[in-house]
Design a protein around this motif. Structure first.
Motif, PDB file in Angstrom:
ATOM      1  N   ARG A 202       0.815  -1.210   0.000  1.00  0.00           N
ATOM      2  CA  ARG A 202       0.000   0.000   0.000  1.00  0.00           C
ATOM      3  C   ARG A 202       0.849   1.261   0.000  1.00  0.00           C
ATOM      4  NH1 ARG A 202      -2.237   3.304   4.010  1.00  0.00           N
ATOM      5  NH2 ARG A 202      -1.258   2.050   5.642  1.00  0.00           N
ATOM      6  N   LEU A 203       2.021   1.181   0.646  1.00  0.00           N
ATOM      7  CA  LEU A 203       2.874   2.361   0.809  1.00  0.00           C
ATOM      8  C   LEU A 203       4.082   2.351  -0.135  1.00  0.00           C
ATOM      9  CD1 LEU A 203       2.845   2.347   4.714  1.00  0.00           C
ATOM     10  CD2 LEU A 203       1.634   3.972   3.237  1.00  0.00           C
ATOM     11  N   ALA A 204       3.993   1.567  -1.202  1.00  0.00           N
ATOM     12  CA  ALA A 204       5.143   1.427  -2.096  1.00  0.00           C
ATOM     13  C   ALA A 204       5.615   2.759  -2.664  1.00  0.00           C
ATOM     14  CB  ALA A 204       4.794   0.463  -3.232  1.00  0.00           C
ATOM     15  N   SER A 205       4.700   3.694  -2.849  1.00  0.00           N
ATOM     16  CA  SER A 205       5.082   4.984  -3.432  1.00  0.00           C
ATOM     17  C   SER A 205       5.297   6.070  -2.382  1.00  0.00           C
ATOM     18  CB  SER A 205       4.010   5.444  -4.425  1.00  0.00           C
ATOM     19  OG  SER A 205       2.768   5.625  -3.762  1.00  0.00           O
ATOM     20  N   ASP A 229      15.580  -8.554   5.844  1.00  0.00           N
ATOM     21  CA  ASP A 229      15.183  -8.723   4.441  1.00  0.00           C
ATOM     22  C   ASP A 229      14.467  -7.484   3.921  1.00  0.00           C
ATOM     23  OD1 ASP A 229      16.241 -11.268   4.514  1.00  0.00           O
ATOM     24  OD2 ASP A 229      14.300 -12.274   4.748  1.00  0.00           O
ATOM     25  N   THR A 230      13.603  -6.907   4.755  1.00  0.00           N
ATOM     26  CA  THR A 230      12.870  -5.707   4.345  1.00  0.00           C
ATOM     27  C   THR A 230      13.817  -4.547   4.106  1.00  0.00           C
ATOM     28  OG1 THR A 230      10.861  -6.390   5.496  1.00  0.00           O
ATOM     29  CG2 THR A 230      11.104  -4.042   5.046  1.00  0.00           C
ATOM     30  N   LEU A 231      14.776  -4.357   5.014  1.00  0.00           N
ATOM     31  CA  LEU A 231      15.748  -3.279   4.828  1.00  0.00           C
ATOM     32  C   LEU A 231      16.518  -3.466   3.526  1.00  0.00           C
ATOM     33  CD1 LEU A 231      17.293  -0.811   5.892  1.00  0.00           C
ATOM     34  CD2 LEU A 231      18.804  -2.395   7.113  1.00  0.00           C
ATOM     35  N   MET A 235      16.297  -0.913   0.258  1.00  0.00           N
ATOM     36  CA  MET A 235      17.500  -0.270  -0.258  1.00  0.00           C
ATOM     37  C   MET A 235      17.731  -0.651  -1.722  1.00  0.00           C
ATOM     38  SD  MET A 235      19.972  -0.687   3.097  1.00  0.00           S
ATOM     39  CE  MET A 235      21.446  -0.207   2.211  1.00  0.00           C
ATOM     40  N   ALA A 236      17.472  -1.902  -2.079  1.00  0.00           N
ATOM     41  CA  ALA A 236      17.630  -2.345  -3.466  1.00  0.00           C
ATOM     42  C   ALA A 236      16.661  -1.626  -4.394  1.00  0.00           C
ATOM     43  CB  ALA A 236      17.437  -3.857  -3.553  1.00  0.00           C
ATOM     44  N   GLN A 237      15.513  -1.214  -3.844  1.00  0.00           N
ATOM     45  CA  GLN A 237      14.526  -0.475  -4.629  1.00  0.00           C
ATOM     46  C   GLN A 237      14.874   1.002  -4.760  1.00  0.00           C
ATOM     47  OE1 GLN A 237      10.870  -1.278  -2.536  1.00  0.00           O
ATOM     48  NE2 GLN A 237      10.950  -3.473  -2.991  1.00  0.00           N
ATOM     49  N   GLY A 238      15.983   1.415  -4.160  1.00  0.00           N
ATOM     50  CA  GLY A 238      16.443   2.791  -4.298  1.00  0.00           C
ATOM     51  C   GLY A 238      16.147   3.691  -3.120  1.00  0.00           C
ATOM     52  N   ARG A 239      15.653   3.118  -2.033  1.00  0.00           N
ATOM     53  CA  ARG A 239      15.403   3.947  -0.846  1.00  0.00           C
ATOM     54  C   ARG A 239      16.710   4.175  -0.082  1.00  0.00           C
ATOM     55  NH1 ARG A 239      10.282   5.126   0.630  1.00  0.00           N
ATOM     56  NH2 ARG A 239       8.608   4.043  -0.500  1.00  0.00           N
ATOM     57  N   GLU A 240      16.965   5.417   0.242  1.00  0.00           N
ATOM     58  CA  GLU A 240      18.191   5.790   0.955  1.00  0.00           C
ATOM     59  C   GLU A 240      17.956   5.729   2.461  1.00  0.00           C
ATOM     60  OE1 GLU A 240      21.105   9.671   1.647  1.00  0.00           O
ATOM     61  OE2 GLU A 240      19.319   9.806   0.347  1.00  0.00           O
TER      62      GLU A 240
END
Length: 254
Positions: A202-205, A229-231, A235-240
């Motif tokens: 739900r919060l992907a964006s 795993d979530t972290l 991070m792999a999705q581009g979240r800093e």
């Protein structure tokens, strides 16, 4: 109030209930996070966890927190005792919030003078240790109106609830949704996984996501691995990875 900005997507890794007693739970996880590279964390520090973890009597642990600050982590004030030792609840709602929902809502029943005294004690301890502090998070995120009024009188920059950061002293709300587990039993861990997976979709964006970890999460393989795993995935999705203070600074600058 909802605020938007052009900042890059981020993730905030937040360690709750930080105290000498809980460090052995966190240590393997923190070491694994450090191995990922530059992942700053926000440590919610309790000055005297459950009346048996006075930081003044734990110099080695205080040096550890000094080292974390030097690495770029943030320390925030997280109550004082993290224990609700106030008078017996007087209403059904108080009974539920203070004895069923949690026994650790330290700031739920305090009036303004009591909250201000306890907050000032915590800030004085941080000052004595030479630790900068910008934020306060109430245990279980529960704050009385007296606590809110006390926070308006102090040189703090933010407080938070599970879904928002609040700029102080005016309590301006900024969306900062979080994931958190209840890991005390197998069925709670199973339910927490389902809810967290749904929230992530739900919060992907969302501009940012907060991962709110607790010591009990570290004692169970399923919850411990879920957070790691979530972290990694975020991070792999581009979240800093950023601390709460850094994220707030970016909001104010955008």
């Amino acid at each position: 109030m909802r605020e938007t900005s052009s900042n890059p997507p981020s993730v905030m890794l937040v360690l709750h209930d930080v105290a000498p007693e809980t460090w052995p739970d966190y240590r393997p996880f923190v070491e694994a996070v450090d191995a990922l590279g530059n992942v700053p964390m926000t440590w919610l520090v309790v000055p005297d966890f459950h009346h048996r973890n006075a930081l003044q009597q734990a110099p080695d642990f205080c040096r550890l927190l000094d080292e974390r600050l030097a690495k770029g982590d943030e320390l925030a004030l997280h109550g004082f005792y993290h224990a609700d030792d106030g008078p017996t609840p007087r209403t059904p709602r108080e009974l539920f919030m203070r004895r069923v929902y949690t026994h650790e809502g330290e700031f739920y029943g305090l009036d303004q003078a009591q909250a201000l005294h306890r907050l000032r004690e915590g800030l004085q301890l941080f000052q004595a240790q030479g630790w900068p502090v910008a934020g306060f998070v109430a245990p279980a995120w529960l704050m009385s109106e007296g606590t809110r009024q006390a926070l308006r009188q102090l040189p703090l920059r933010y407080t938070s609830t599970p879904q928002h950061l609040y700029r102080l002293p005016d309590f301006a709300a900024i969306d900062a949704p979080g994931l958190v587990w209840s890991a005390r039993s197998a069925w709670r861990r199973g339910m927490s996984r389902m809810i967290s997976d749904w929230q992530r979709k739900r919060l992907a964006s969302a501009e940012t996501l907060r991962l709110g970890l607790h010591p009990v999460d570290m004692r169970h393989r399923s919850s411990r691995e879920y957070w790691m795993d979530t972290l990694r995935e975020l991070m792999a999705q581009g979240r800093e990875p950023v601390t709460k203070s850094v994220w707030l600074d970016r909001q104010l600058a955008s």
